[in-house]
Design an enzyme around this catalytic site. Structure first.
Site, PDB file in Angstrom:
ATOM      1  N   ASP A  12      34.637  98.383  79.590  1.00  0.00           N
ATOM      2  CA  ASP A  12      35.787  99.736  80.029  1.00  0.00           C
ATOM      3  C   ASP A  12      37.098  99.081  80.288  1.00  0.00           C
ATOM      4  O   ASP A  12      37.417  98.112  79.996  1.00  0.00           O
ATOM      5  CB  ASP A  12      35.062 100.131  81.149  1.00  0.00           C
ATOM      6  CG  ASP A  12      35.711 101.587  81.720  1.00  0.00           C
ATOM      7  OD1 ASP A  12      36.345 102.141  80.776  1.00  0.00           O
ATOM      8  OD2 ASP A  12      35.577 101.953  82.796  1.00  0.00           O
ATOM      9  N   GLU A  41      41.942  99.273  77.072  1.00  0.00           N
ATOM     10  CA  GLU A  41      42.899  99.739  76.233  1.00  0.00           C
ATOM     11  C   GLU A  41      44.181  98.701  76.153  1.00  0.00           C
ATOM     12  O   GLU A  41      44.592  98.575  74.805  1.00  0.00           O
ATOM     13  CB  GLU A  41      43.364 101.033  76.537  1.00  0.00           C
ATOM     14  CG  GLU A  41      42.487 102.182  76.489  1.00  0.00           C
ATOM     15  CD  GLU A  41      41.323 102.267  77.478  1.00  0.00           C
ATOM     16  OE1 GLU A  41      41.726 101.404  78.459  1.00  0.00           O
ATOM     17  OE2 GLU A  41      40.399 102.412  77.120  1.00  0.00           O
ATOM     18  N   ASP A  84      36.979 109.685  80.051  1.00  0.00           N
ATOM     19  CA  ASP A  84      36.717 110.545  81.141  1.00  0.00           C
ATOM     20  C   ASP A  84      37.210 112.010  80.920  1.00  0.00           C
ATOM     21  O   ASP A  84      38.116 112.491  81.003  1.00  0.00           O
ATOM     22  CB  ASP A  84      37.791 109.838  82.337  1.00  0.00           C
ATOM     23  CG  ASP A  84      37.499 108.699  82.529  1.00  0.00           C
ATOM     24  OD1 ASP A  84      36.317 108.041  82.335  1.00  0.00           O
ATOM     25  OD2 ASP A  84      38.210 107.901  83.273  1.00  0.00           O
TER      26      ASP A  84
HETATM   27  C1  GLC Z   1      36.571 104.411  84.132  1.00  0.00           C
HETATM   28  C2  GLC Z   1      35.596 104.870  83.009  1.00  0.00           C
HETATM   29  C3  GLC Z   1      34.330 105.431  83.818  1.00  0.00           C
HETATM   30  C4  GLC Z   1      33.985 104.635  84.911  1.00  0.00           C
HETATM   31  C5  GLC Z   1      35.166 104.232  86.046  1.00  0.00           C
HETATM   32  C6  GLC Z   1      34.760 103.332  86.888  1.00  0.00           C
HETATM   33  O1  GLC Z   1      37.184 105.472  84.398  1.00  0.00           O
HETATM   34  O2  GLC Z   1      36.063 105.454  81.910  1.00  0.00           O
HETATM   35  O3  GLC Z   1      33.484 105.763  83.046  1.00  0.00           O
HETATM   36  O4  GLC Z   1      32.827 105.230  85.527  1.00  0.00           O
HETATM   37  O5  GLC Z   1      36.193 103.713  85.268  1.00  0.00           O
HETATM   38  O6  GLC Z   1      34.115 102.040  86.284  1.00  0.00           O
END
Ligand code: GLC
Length: 753
Positions: free
Chosen positions: A387, A390, A458
């Site tokens: 995650d 980017e 998200d």
């Molecule tokens: C980011 C991710 C989400 C995750 C969060 C906490 O917003 O896109 O899916 O739950 O981080 O890790």
């Protein structure tokens, strides 16, 4: 601003595998990659090393060209390039000389300071599809986009850019198709005639070369096949990752995780995967576990495994700045982190607070990152969720002065996430021995399909996000990403019970079936919605498991040809205008022969467009003739899904997880039709890489309506199917056609129906 436009050709050199054309402004080179793929690179720095993060193929070698004085002709066999010399312009044709795509004669390729742009002629009926994760309609004509991987939290259905970059589109006009992949990782731009009075489309980037691959194959599926030949295809995913996945930011303790898993089993709701989001870590430090709430990771993961649950853990790239933390100390000592141009380390805040960012462009760093996964693999984790890559930093605006080794941020930001996914995949693949890792990433660039699944970040718990999410999945399928998911239920906010039911039922037909929700939202698990709704949710999840033999075979097709599992109707019905109408542009084929119509939770009678051919409602066998719009019932218990006439859909009994063998019967559902049809059925152990050594079970199932037979070809591969019997289940035939059961032998079998 300084502008330059490619002028007349001053010199031509041909080498064994490319043609070089010089003008006062730049050097153009042309390679033939295959009979239907030609590459053009126009550069101001011809001596720079020629590299790509996406492409895994090499040019075909020798090729010929002819020079008629005014023009050069490069004939690749399946596509032709005509190069006008005065001024230098590039025009593509089919093998039989039909015009596919041409430079705008006035502006062609040009520079606006550092920015390089290609202006191309726009044809009156031209449509554009592709670019992957982008807002807007299926047909991208008259829209424009930016590629700049962004942590697009709280995005709306029109936010651009989002998390990923796929500078590849397919153009459609006059019954012809072509593809264009602009392999440039700088911030890039695509404009499909948004503000050029329908005269031109253009694409370009803030720096780098005008470097593109032109695909001349006829047919969208053929272009996807060529594009994924060039940039690679996914490997077979672990079967468990195709089961139901339950996620939340976060299950806060090991007990909570176990409690959730236990409830699935108590309620007998099939499921395979449970996630640990960031709170499993100690202070959000990657490759650590929280000592209070996740005291015994191995115990947790083993208990989950005993319940047939696999565990997926999140990892973010940001390494907390904290002396004494292993990854921090090692990274600092070895100089593994991004720096400013003067060598100072780049610091930004993310979940752990102040962080450094690994330079994933460095192979040694990749190796180091990969080997750190022992913290997760030793306890038994098999899934790795990448995650914030980017990369994300609070405030978003990472300075252009930041460097990863020799690469500047502005050159490579769009591929950072992919490099992290590569490091994760390579590392965990090594650590897991012969087991397939499941890697999921939020940021991506072309070629990421070789390493990882993706999800769309998200989203929000609204009907419009549900429909939009499906369009993103379908569009990602056009750019080689078959293994894709959305946060089912919506990440931000709380879905109504109706929306939860509807989205869960649509999730059955999303390649990755994951329910996920943000911290602070209401709990989202299937039993949170009351007795009656639980029954509906459970039934849909059961349907997903019943369909797994079909779905797994669909993934096999993706691995072989690059065709996605969820297919916009533009792939099979390219020149049918109705599929682009906004009312119907979310519809898709799931695999070869199921059509799914996403419908809002508030719409209980839906308008559905069925393209040419005959169709049967999957739930009732009601027959429809295609080429028409129908109003069909769409209660929350029955999403409009249709089987194509002649459909062959292998299914199985309800199982509680992919580890559950079920009743040993492979159900072959066949829907009546007039034309012969076939389906490639594929099975393997779903876990290891033995499939790469021939340990699989593959056969073609053919339906012959004239001879009234179904034939199962002899099995290829040495894997023994988990099914001992095959049960033929006819749909849409005369009453006399009955179900039949035969032994599942490896020999060719013909069943009379
Ligand atoms: C980011 C991710 C989400 C995750 C969060 C906490 O917003 O896109 O899916 O739950 O981080 O890790």
């Amino acid at each position: 601003m300084q502008t330059e436009i490619l002028s007349n050709v001053s010199n031509i050199n041909s080498t064994t595998n490319y043609l070089e054309i010089l003008t006062a402004e730049a050097t153009a080179r042309i390679w033939v990659y295959s009979p239907t793929i030609i590459r053009v690179n126009i550069t101001k720095t011809p001596d720079k090393e020629d590299t790509s993060f996406a492409v895994i193929q090499h040019p075909a070698g020798d090729f010929n060209y002819t020079d008629d004085g005014d023009r050069l002709l490069i004939d690749a066999g399946g596509v032709k390039l005509r190069v006008s010399k005065s001024p230098l312009r590039f025009n593509f044709y089919t093998a039989d000389d039909k015009l596919l795509s041409e430079d705008d004669p006035r502006f062609g390729v040009n520079w606006q300071n550092e920015r390089v742009v290609c202006y191309r002629k726009l044809y009156p009926d031209e449509k554009f599809i592709g670019l992957g994760e982008k807002p807007g309609p299926l047909n991208r004509r008259n829209t424009h986009y930016v590629n700049w991987n962004t942590d697009a939290s709280k995005h709306t259905i029109s936010t651009d850019p989002l998390y990923k970059t796929f500078p590849f589109f397919i153009g459609l006009h006059t019954g012809l198709t072509y593809g264009l992949f602009f392999d440039n990782t700088h911030k890039s731009y695509f404009d499909f005639g948004a503000t050029t009075d329908d005269e031109m489309s253009w694409f370009g980037a803030d720096g780098g070369d005008m470097n593109y691959y032109f695909f001349g194959a006829q047919g969208v599926a053929q272009i996807i096949e060529d594009y994924t030949w060039l940039t690679g295809r996914m490997e077979m995913p672990p079967l468990w990752s195709l089961g139901y996945q339950q996620c939340r930011y976060s299950y806060m303790t090991a007990d909570e995780v176990l409690g959730i898993a236990t409830k699935f089993r108590e309620h007998q709701i099939p499921a395979d995967v449970i996630y640990c989001d960031i709170d499993y870590m100690d202070d959000y430090k990657i490759f650590t576990w929280n000592k209070t709430h996740f005291q015994d990771p191995k115990g947790l993961v083993s208990k989950l495994k005993e319940m047939d649950f696999r565990t997926v853990c999140i990892v973010d790239p940001g390494i907390k700045v904290e002396t004494g933390y292993k990854q921090y100390d090692e990274g600092v000592e070895k100089n593994y982190f991004a720096t400013y141009t003067n060598g100072d380390k780049y610091v930004a805040s993310v979940w752990p607070g102040r962080c450094y960012f690994p330079d994933f462009f460095n192979d040694e760093v990749k190796e180091w990152w990969g080997s750190s996964f022992t913290a997760l693999t030793e306890p038994g984790v098999e899934g790795f969720w990448n995650d914030m890559n980017e990369p994300a930093a609070w405030g978003q605006n990472i300075p252009y002065l930041v460097k990863f080794g020799e690469h500047y941020m502005h050159e490579v930001r769009n591929v950072y996430g992919m490099q992290m996914a590569i490091a994760t995949y390579n590392g965990t693949r090594k650590l897991l021995g012969n087991k397939r890792p499941f890697v999921l990433t939020r940021a991506a660039y072309c070629g990421t399909q070789r390493y990882s699944a993706v999800w769309t970040g998200d989203n929000t718990a609204t009907d419009e996000h549900m429909l939009y999410g499906q369009r993103l999945v379908n569009s990602l399928g056009l750019v080689g990403m078959s293994f894709t998911g959305v946060d089912i239920g919506g990440y931000t906010g709380n879905p109504t019970p109706e929306l939860m039911l509807r989205w869960n039922s649509l999730g059955v037909y999303v390649p990755m079936y994951r329910n996920h929700a943000e911290i602070g939202t209401n709990m989202r698990e299937p039993w949170e919605w009351g007795e009656e709704n639980l029954k509906v949710i459970k039934k849909d999840i059961e349907l997903r498991y019943r369909l797994l033999p079909y779905i797994y075979s669909g993934f096999y097709q993706s691995a072989q040809t690059g065709l996605p599992v969820s297919r916009t109707l533009a792939i099979d019905y390219t020149f049918d205008e109705t599929v682009y109408k906004h009312k119907y542009h979310n519809q898709f084929l799931f695999g070869d022969c199921m059509l799914v119509a996403p419908v809002e939770s508030t719409t209980l009678t839906a308008e559905v467009y069925l393209p040419e051919g005959d169709w049967y409602r999957f739930s009732t066998d009601e027959k429809y003739s295609g080429g028409e719009v129908y109003k069909v019932p769409s209660p929350l218990t029955d999403l409009p899904v249709f089987a194509k006439a002649g459909a062959i859909i292998p299914m199985q009994s309800v199982v509680q997880s992919t580890n559950d063998k079920g009743d040993g019967i492979l159900e072959l559902h066949i829907w009546n039709g007039d034309e012969p049809t076939s389906f490639v059925y594929y099975e393997d152990d779903g876990v290891t890489y033995y499939n790469e050594q021939g340990v699989y079970h593959k056969r073609t199932i053919s339906f012959n309506p004239q001879g009234k037979t179904v034939t199962l070809s002899a099995v290829e591969g040495s894997f023994s199917s988990k099914f001992t019997q095959v049960k033929l289940i006819p749909h849409g035939f005369d009453k006399e056609v009955k179900e039949q059961v035969v032994a599942n032998s490896n020999e060719e079998v013909t069943i009379n129906i």
